[in-house]
Design an enzyme around this catalytic site. Sequence first.
Site, mmCIF file in Angstrom:
data_model
loop_
_atom_site.group_PDB
_atom_site.id
_atom_site.type_symbol
_atom_site.label_atom_id
_atom_site.label_comp_id
_atom_site.label_asym_id
_atom_site.label_seq_id
_atom_site.Cartn_x
_atom_site.Cartn_y
_atom_site.Cartn_z
ATOM 1 N N SER A 147 -2.340 8.519 3.480
ATOM 2 C CA SER A 147 -2.239 8.522 4.941
ATOM 3 C C SER A 147 -0.957 7.819 5.393
ATOM 4 C CB SER A 147 -3.458 7.808 5.552
ATOM 5 O OG SER A 147 -3.322 6.406 5.428
ATOM 6 N N THR A 148 -0.598 8.040 6.645
ATOM 7 C CA THR A 148 0.593 7.369 7.190
ATOM 8 C C THR A 148 0.378 5.849 7.218
ATOM 9 O OG1 THR A 148 -0.294 7.904 9.387
ATOM 10 C CG2 THR A 148 1.515 9.265 8.603
ATOM 11 N N LEU A 196 -7.662 30.318 -3.721
ATOM 12 C CA LEU A 196 -7.867 29.117 -2.913
ATOM 13 C C LEU A 196 -6.544 28.498 -2.446
ATOM 14 C CD1 LEU A 196 -10.077 26.732 -2.245
ATOM 15 C CD2 LEU A 196 -8.985 25.633 -4.185
ATOM 16 N N HIS A 255 -7.036 5.166 -9.113
ATOM 17 C CA HIS A 255 -6.294 6.329 -8.607
ATOM 18 C C HIS A 255 -6.103 7.367 -9.722
ATOM 19 C CE1 HIS A 255 -5.781 4.291 -4.903
ATOM 20 N NE2 HIS A 255 -4.899 3.405 -5.344
ATOM 21 N N ASP A 266 -12.098 8.845 -1.050
ATOM 22 C CA ASP A 266 -12.007 7.390 -0.881
ATOM 23 C C ASP A 266 -12.834 6.652 -1.933
ATOM 24 O OD1 ASP A 266 -11.148 5.052 0.281
ATOM 25 O OD2 ASP A 266 -12.505 5.148 2.001
ATOM 26 N N ARG A 275 -15.952 6.819 8.742
ATOM 27 C CA ARG A 275 -14.890 6.905 9.748
ATOM 28 C C ARG A 275 -13.892 7.970 9.319
ATOM 29 N NH1 ARG A 275 -14.283 1.576 7.737
ATOM 30 N NH2 ARG A 275 -12.838 1.487 5.986
ATOM 31 N N TRP A 280 1.073 3.230 3.653
ATOM 32 C CA TRP A 280 2.325 2.524 3.311
ATOM 33 C C TRP A 280 2.151 1.011 3.387
ATOM 34 C CZ3 TRP A 280 5.830 5.499 1.094
ATOM 35 C CH2 TRP A 280 5.921 6.847 1.449
ATOM 36 N N ARG A 305 -12.268 0.499 -5.226
ATOM 37 C CA ARG A 305 -13.547 -0.154 -5.507
ATOM 38 C C ARG A 305 -14.119 0.267 -6.855
ATOM 39 N NH1 ARG A 305 -15.948 1.537 -0.007
ATOM 40 N NH2 ARG A 305 -13.922 2.583 0.029
ATOM 41 N N ARG A 314 -16.578 12.758 3.121
ATOM 42 C CA ARG A 314 -15.910 11.490 2.815
ATOM 43 C C ARG A 314 -16.752 10.733 1.801
ATOM 44 N NH1 ARG A 314 -12.397 7.275 6.340
ATOM 45 N NH2 ARG A 314 -11.847 5.914 4.601
HETATM 46 C C1 IPE Z 1 -8.169 7.165 3.945
HETATM 47 O O1 IPE Z 1 -8.646 6.144 3.151
HETATM 48 C C2 IPE Z 1 -6.933 7.767 3.350
HETATM 49 C C3 IPE Z 1 -7.102 8.494 2.100
HETATM 50 C C4 IPE Z 1 -8.222 8.690 1.470
HETATM 51 C C5 IPE Z 1 -5.894 9.041 1.559
HETATM 52 P P1 IPE Z 1 -8.277 4.613 3.402
HETATM 53 O O2 IPE Z 1 -8.931 3.861 2.311
HETATM 54 O O3 IPE Z 1 -6.828 4.455 3.552
HETATM 55 O O4 IPE Z 1 -8.966 4.338 4.807
HETATM 56 P P2 IPE Z 1 -9.423 2.977 5.482
HETATM 57 O O5 IPE Z 1 -8.255 2.043 5.423
HETATM 58 O O6 IPE Z 1 -10.575 2.457 4.677
HETATM 59 O O7 IPE Z 1 -9.831 3.372 6.854
HETATM 60 C C1 IPE Z 2 -8.624 6.319 -1.827
HETATM 61 O O1 IPE Z 2 -9.098 5.189 -2.479
HETATM 62 C C2 IPE Z 2 -7.234 6.683 -2.240
HETATM 63 C C3 IPE Z 2 -6.214 6.420 -1.220
HETATM 64 C C4 IPE Z 2 -6.421 5.940 -0.039
HETATM 65 C C5 IPE Z 2 -4.845 6.709 -1.584
HETATM 66 P P1 IPE Z 2 -8.772 3.721 -1.984
HETATM 67 O O2 IPE Z 2 -7.547 3.256 -2.676
HETATM 68 O O3 IPE Z 2 -8.730 3.664 -0.516
HETATM 69 O O4 IPE Z 2 -10.030 2.954 -2.533
HETATM 70 P P2 IPE Z 2 -10.823 1.796 -1.818
HETATM 71 O O5 IPE Z 2 -11.217 2.306 -0.477
HETATM 72 O O6 IPE Z 2 -9.919 0.619 -1.742
HETATM 73 O O7 IPE Z 2 -12.003 1.567 -2.710
HETATM 74 MG MG MG Z 3 -10.149 3.329 0.875
#
Ligand code: IPE
Ligand code: IPE
Ligand code: MG
Length: 256
Positions: free
Chosen positions: A81-82, A147, A53, A36, A210, A85, A40, A204
Amino acid sequence: MLEKFSNWKDGFGKKKDASEELELVSIPKHVAIIMDGNGRWAKKKGLPRIAGHREGMKVINKIVRKANELGIETLTLYAFSTENWKRPKAEVDFLMRLPELFLGKELPVLMEENVKVRLMGSKENLPPHTLRAVETAITKTNENTGLILNFALNYGGRTEIIQAVQTMAKQVQEGLITYDQIDETLMADNLMTNQLPDPDLLIRTSGEIRLSNFMLWQLAYSEFWFTEVLWPDFTEIHFEEAIREYQHRGRRYGGV
Ligand code: IPE
Ligand code: IPE
Ligand code: MG
């Protein structure tokens, strides 16, 4: 207080010298990572989210190599994640291109590293080009014995549990099993991690504390490690720090 809190998030302040060699005993068998903070990271640099990304994708290879080197058996990476989208279409489109971008470049390396690719998530709704890239990697790496690199793509823990419950309910309805045969083993067999052990360690990044619908069943007794580091800035050193902290945890599973 604040400092204490941030120490807690970085592993209860038990940090050791990062350069210290990891003990190769009690290496977690299965590590799961919620990657995650890409958005940011990009924002901080004044870049569009997709730049985050792209940068985050580059980290995967480094962590895969390190995991393999340490003898970790399974690495599960939460890639989409689901719920993701809900993001703007352009961002979703880019995220759905990442498996091709990553595997197009890294598949030869994964072969060299003897890595076996797996997919965990719902294949429905995945664009054909995304699915094709992942399925090619799964086929090509199928005989590899190193792995297991398990990509959680279009994955949601609640959907996974519901699907497993529906499968078992159908089996009861068809008389293939009786309701009292539903136990933890049968449940686990029907989850998308079927055949994989539960994660020993969950990491995480980005300071969020979370689960965001990740492996709700499988993480029941996992050790959690959170860091403020954003995923594109995550390195092998941070990874080793998490594992070192894991090695100092006492897992009791409800016992004494
Ligand atoms: C969780 O991150 C999903 C992935 C890292 C793929 P999110 O950025 O989507 O989670 P929330 O929305 O902050 O809970
Ligand atoms: C995690 O980074 C990647 C995915 C959820 C696909 P984010 O895109 O959630 O990055 P933040 O949380 O907005 O910084
Ligand atoms: Mg995120």
